[in-house]
Design a protein around this motif. Structure first.
Motif: not given
Length: 431
Positions: A42-56, A69-82
């Protein structure tokens, strides 16, 4: 719906497929994805961008924060948290402004119905932090537009006056006007129609009769009745190609609520939205595992909703934004065809006939005094053909002098083409 039918989603990026899988688990209460293969490469940066684009991202964060956190990287969760925190503050800000505007409008005897925003988030999700809203969308009677503008101007809002019009075509070709508060950074869209015309839709008085009071605010704020809201959400989502999953999640939430599906069918049938309503149900059931009840089956009798649902998958294969210029040419072409395919035979007829009504471009091509604007009706095919022929000449790199013979030869062909190829104008006119 035929249980053998399955949407072809092979073109959807792996990152978005993972988001959809996680949204399914959110719906079921289990946040562990069952398809472990989706977590590979998984390209986690693209994952974050897709979540932002689709507003979910609000829904994703509310559940993913509990995952290993071993399933989803911590920085991804932190980005979604912000983003989740930012959205929560924004929604609270919008809620306060919505209540303030509603109070002022009511005091000035302007009936107001909330279409989206925090009121919709609270209605569908029970928590305004779980849905995003970029602005406030409200519906008022068209005769109250000038009065509403004066109120908003007194509050510091500035009109984004992008609408060009001739012979008052704005009343039916457009459906809202935008006001922006430069200091508060809040945008309000004042609607006088649910959707751009031409098209039949309920009168404001009918919608007002069926209104409901929101439980979000202390001061009375009203929203559409449930069946009217469902029709509005499916027509809005379809018109945008369901290019954001947020709109489909709204349908999922509505399908899980109490609703009179007989009334839904009657509304959709009367206003020619049966295939569009069926399309939304197919997409929601296939992508989000939404339960389809027997009462909803009347919207799925024909094959057309499935065909339209498959067409909509195109918008999920890339992060398509129909509101940002320039819209890629291939996307604009596909979208214009898809919009036409969504229409009923009657809607197509009135849409094609609407091309006979003058456009603002006609007045730019041949300026006439206001008293003579009626002449744009007989002149429209010639003015359209002239613009078309000029563009063709410039595209071929020829000089600016278009031979009169070329103009005459192209006139009939271009006008015929205009009727046979609707949506020849900018895609934004229909979104």
């Amino acid at each position: 719906m035929d249980n053998q039918f399955c949407l072809n989603v092979s073109g959807i990026p792996k990152e978005l497929s993972l988001i959809i899988e996680l949204l399914k688990s959110i719906n079921s209460g289990d946040v562990q994805t069952s398809n472990r293969e989706l977590l590979l490469d998984i390209d986690w940066n693209l994952f974050i961008n897709q979540a932002a684009h689709h507003r979910v991202y609000p829904l994703l964060y509310s559940k993913l924060k509990m995952m290993d956190e071993h399933v989803i990287p911590a920085y991804v969760i932190q980005s979604l948290h912000q983003e989740y925190k930012r959205n929560t503050f924004h929604m609270l800000h919008l809620s306060a402004e919505m209540e303030r505007v509603a109070k002022l409008f009511t005091e000035e005897q302007i009936q107001l119905l909330c279409l989206k925003g925090p009121v919709l988030a609270h209605e569908l999700y029970g928590d305004i932090s779980l849905r995003t809203s970029g602005d406030l969308d409200v519906l008022i009677p068209i005769k109250k537009l000038e009065q509403a503008e004066r109120i908003l101007a007194s509050l510091g809002y500035e009109k984004d006056d992008y609408i060009q019009t001739v012979l008052n075509d704005w009343k039916w070709r457009h459906h809202h006007v935008t006001y922006i508060h430069p200091r508060k950074m809040i945008k309000i869209e004042i609607h006088w129609r649910l959707n751009p015309g031409p098209g039949k839709e309920p009168s404001f008085n009918k919608l007002w009769e069926r209104k409901r009071r929101s439980e979000l605010t202390s001061y009375p704020v009203y929203l559409l009745g449930k069946e009217d809201l469902f029709m509005f959400l499916v027509s809005h989502g379809a018109r945008h190609g369901w290019s954001r999953l947020r709109w489909l999640l709204d349908i999922h939430q509505m399908m899980n609520q109490e609703m009179d599906w007989k009334k839904v069918y009657q509304l959709l049938n009367y206003y020619h939205y049966i295939p569009v309503g069926g399309q939304s149900i197919v997409l929601s059931s296939q992508l989000l595992n939404t339960k389809v009840t027997k009462e909803m089956s009347s919207l799925l009798v024909s094959k057309r909703p499935r065909e339209l649902a498959q067409e909509a998958i195109f918008y999920l294969e890339t992060m398509i934004n129909l509101h940002t210029d320039p819209v890629p040419e291939d996307v604009a072409r596909y979208h214009t065809r898809h919009l036409f395919s969504l229409m009923s035979a009657q809607q197509k007829f009135f849409f094609i006939i609407s091309f006979l009504y003058p456009y603002p471009e006609d007045a730019e091509t041949l300026p006439l005094p206001t008293k003579l604007h009626f002449l744009y009706f007989p002149l429209r095919p010639f003015l359209w053909a002239w613009r078309k022929s000029r563009k063709d000449v410039l595209r071929r790199g020829e000089n600016n002098e278009t031979p009169l013979i070329l103009f005459k030869a192209d006139t009939f062909f271009c006008w015929k083409k205009a009727l046979c190829e609707p949506f020849g104008n900018s895609v934004h006119e229909f979104t």
